[in-house]
Design an enzyme around this catalytic site. Structure first.
Site, PDB file in Angstrom:
ATOM      1  N   GLU A  52      18.521  23.523  37.988  1.00 35.78           N
ATOM      2  CA  GLU A  52      18.108  24.683  37.204  1.00 35.78           C
ATOM      3  C   GLU A  52      16.741  25.120  37.677  1.00 35.78           C
ATOM      4  OE1 GLU A  52      18.650  22.599  33.697  1.00 35.78           O
ATOM      5  OE2 GLU A  52      20.784  22.674  34.106  1.00 35.78           O
ATOM      6  N   ASP A  63      10.033  25.238  24.809  1.00 33.66           N
ATOM      7  CA  ASP A  63       9.527  24.196  25.688  1.00 33.66           C
ATOM      8  C   ASP A  63       8.276  23.518  25.151  1.00 33.66           C
ATOM      9  OD1 ASP A  63      11.288  24.154  28.026  1.00 33.66           O
ATOM     10  OD2 ASP A  63      10.729  26.265  28.160  1.00 33.66           O
TER      11      ASP A  63
END
Lengths: 262, 395
Positions: A52, A63
């Site tokens: 990814e 995140d």
């Protein structure tokens, strides 16, 4: 039929192989702007099955600090959507493993959703993960475009996702489902207990049409094994970024080899 | 179908709004979405909410005819005195509503974001009132700039956590609050301070603030014999005081809506927060709206002398009011806002928050007819801004 759909999608091909998928997330343009393709090459050489590529965003809500800091650094280095596509232009001459672009929806929206997908198809990107592009919006506005260009949209599910919604996500997916291991942002290091194992088992027992790949909280061989016992594979992000930060590109091979000791 | 400027059943104002959130937040917002209207409209909720607004917040706030400003600007200017609310601004209307909502949803822990600290103080206040745990996220830069409000929150029993990421200001504090919510999906309610965020937040916050225009209607009826003004004016950062002041006039098109944004040092200086002029459609904090961003879709840092207006987006309701031309958008520089703040202090004995001062600056350049009724939402008082006033005017 557009041209892109005549090439078999590499995600589908790889997922048909019973060997557990080791997937790595890294931020494009990190640690240095020109490292994107070097990191990719090293990951493939070290035996990674799927990558990814993180398109950095100024406000990455899902995140934790590790990936966020790498995104900030990559943006500071000068990474943009246009530049990433430029860096990846020739990538299929050397990289044959499936590639996914992971990011947040706003940069894709500003680039133009269709132009973005067309670029992905031209380069040979197999799928996209946009955590903040919700299922409803995807189905209403963008599904037809993803299908036109043969790009798989990968959805997340979490321990709190209802069974009905999992079924809906399974129906809308055609690649794999990203199983978020715990209620957390990326980079938590608590390890997996009986609760997670029960959750992995519960979802596996639903016999969904899409394979399951676990992400969030996987950082070593032990957690990789725990995550993949009942699923098809696992994704490592923050722990890999940490390795890159501390050891640079030389740290990639030993780190990847340590995840599958045999 | 009747044209409406309110939210539709999918959570959109025109093309703006929606819920662009990671899957981790879906159960939280879904729980809220399916229940907020039933809870808000229930009798016991309204009873408790109205009682607290009256006895704790001090509502209704006066609608004051400003004789001297009216003479100066040759029109009829009324001030809606939200500055007289407990904690000094309209923010508390929303935090009272949301904490009652959180209680009914069975939540035991409250989180919030804050920029200048006003929403943080309003949240810490209601958490103290209800005996609930409270964590407020605030940019590390803002913590240094707004020490008195940090101290207030601590006195009220809240934990103030520094957002050390990005530019370390309001948008980063909001990111951190959202991350906290992802990490604590079951026991925590996130009290967003403005009409921003994923559906149903913009609508829910607007409804809690709509008490402002509800009161304006009955107060105007009493003073002027009619329920609506010709113009309603409010400053817009995220846009919660404006949403409250406009709410009951949104679909009443004879009422002209005026939104005042912060031009900072000037729209073209690169140091501005005038989102309608500088923003493009995009996604911020879970909502599709107008926001300030680079051509590459990275969210940029706005600037205004007023900490409450330096948000890179506006709520989706306001984006729609702008795009549909329902509202008139005016931007005001730091300099003009500060002058207006001083003028209001000298002429009416009211020191406004600098956010609010922006709304008063429009009268210098925007003429109104003598018999027109102009209601300005005086959203907050200036105590918190005294240091900025002192530095600016060398007081």
């Amino acid at each position: 039929m557009s041209q892109a759909t005549t090439v078999p999608n590499r995600i589908k091909t790889r997922m048909a192989d019973p060997k557990k998928v080791l997937s790595i997330y890294f931020t494009a343009g990190y640690p240095k702007l020109e490292d994107t393709t070097k990191v990719l090459q090293q990951l493939q050489d070290s035996g990674v099955d799927l990558v990814e590529i993180g398109l950095p965003f100024s406000d990455p809500l899902a995140d934790g600090p590790t990936i966020q800091d790498s995104s900030t650094a990559a943006l500071k280095n000068g990474m943009t959507t246009t530049l990433l596509f430029e860096q990846l232009k020739e990538i299929r001459k050397s990289i044959h493993i499936p590639l996914i672009i992971m990011g947040y929806f706003n940069p894709m929206l500003q680039y133009g959703v269709e132009t973005f997908l067309a670029q992905c198809a031209a380069i040979g990107i197999d799928g996209i993960i946009m955590p903040d592009l919700p299922l409803a919006e995807y189905e209403l506005h963008y599904k037809a475009l993803f299908e036109k260009y043969g790009i798989k949209n990968i959805f997340l599910i979490t321990p709190q996702t209802s069974e009905a919604r999992i079924q809906a996500i399974d129906a809308a997916s055609d690649g794999f489902i990203y199983l978020v291991s715990t209620a957390s942002v990326t980079g938590s290091k608590s390890g997996f207990g009986t609760e997670q194992e029960a959750y992995f088992k519960r979802i596996a027992a639903m016999n969904l049409k899409n394979p399951l790949v676990v992400g969030f909280g996987i950082h070593d061989a032990h957690t990789f094994k725990q995550a993949t016992t009942h699923t098809s594979g696992a994704i490592i992000g923050s722990a890999f970024i940490k390795t890159l930060t501390q050891e640079g590109l030389a740290g990639i091979d030993p780190f990847i080899k340590s995840l599958r000791p045999h | 179908m009747k044209k409406s400027y309110h939210v539709d059943e999918n959570g959109y104002y025109g093309t703006f709004g929606g819920a662009y959130i990671p899957e981790m937040l879906f159960p939280n917002t879904e729980e809220l979405r399916t229940q907020y209207l039933d809870i808000m409209n229930s009798e016991d909720f309204q009873e408790e909410f109205q009682a607290l607004l009256k006895d704790y917040v001090g509502r209704p706030t006066p609608l004051y005819f400003s004789k001297r400003l009216s003479e100066l600007y040759r029109t009829k200017i009324y001030l809606k005195r939200e500055d007289l609310c407990h904690t000094g601004a309209h923010k508390v209307n929303n935090t009272i509503g949301q904490i009652l909502m959180a209680k009914r949803l069975g939540k035991t822990r409250i989180i919030a974001e804050t920029g200048a600290g006003q929403h943080g103080v309003a949240t810490a206040t209601v958490c103290a009132l209800m005996g609930m745990e409270c964590v407020v996220y605030m940019g590390a830069v803002d913590i240094k700039r707004q020490a008195p409000n940090v101290a207030r929150m601590k006195m009220l029993g809240a934990t103030v956590r520094a957002a050390e990421s990005g530019s370390k200001t309001l948008k980063d504090a909001t990111n951190e609050a959202i991350r906290d919510w992802i990490n604590n999906p079951l026991n925590t309610h996130y009290i967003i301070g403005s009409v921003v965020g994923p559906h149903p937040y913009p609508d829910m916050v607007a409804r809690f603030q709509s008490v402002i225009s509800q009161e304006i209607k009955s107060q105007l009826l009493e003073k002027e014999g009619r329920e609506y003004p010709d113009h309603v004016v409010a400053c817009v950062g995220g846009g919660s005081n404006a949403a409250g002041a406009y709410y009951h006039f949104l679909d009443q098109e004879q009422v002209n809506i005026i939104a005042v944004e912060a031009a900072g040092k000037g729209i073209d200086t690169g140091e501005s927060a005038a989102t309608s002029a500088l923003g493009k459609e995009g996604i911020i904090h879970g909502s599709k709206t107008l926001l300030m961003q680079t051509p590459d879709g990275q969210i940029t840092e706005p600037y205004s002398i007023s900490a409450g207006l330096d948000y890179p987006g506006v709520g989706p309701m306001h984006a729609h009011l702008f795009q549909s031309k329902r509202a008139e958008f005016i931007s005001v520089t730091d300099q003009d806002a500060m002058a207006a703040g001083l003028l209001l202090s000298e002429m009416e004995g009211i020191i406004p928050a600098i956010e609010t001062a922006h709304a008063f600056a429009i009268f210098e350049n925007r003429p109104f007819k003598e018999d027109e009724i102009v209601v300005v939402n005086l959203s907050g008082r200036g105590d918190k801004d005294l240091n900025t006033y002192i530095d600016y005017f060398k007081l």
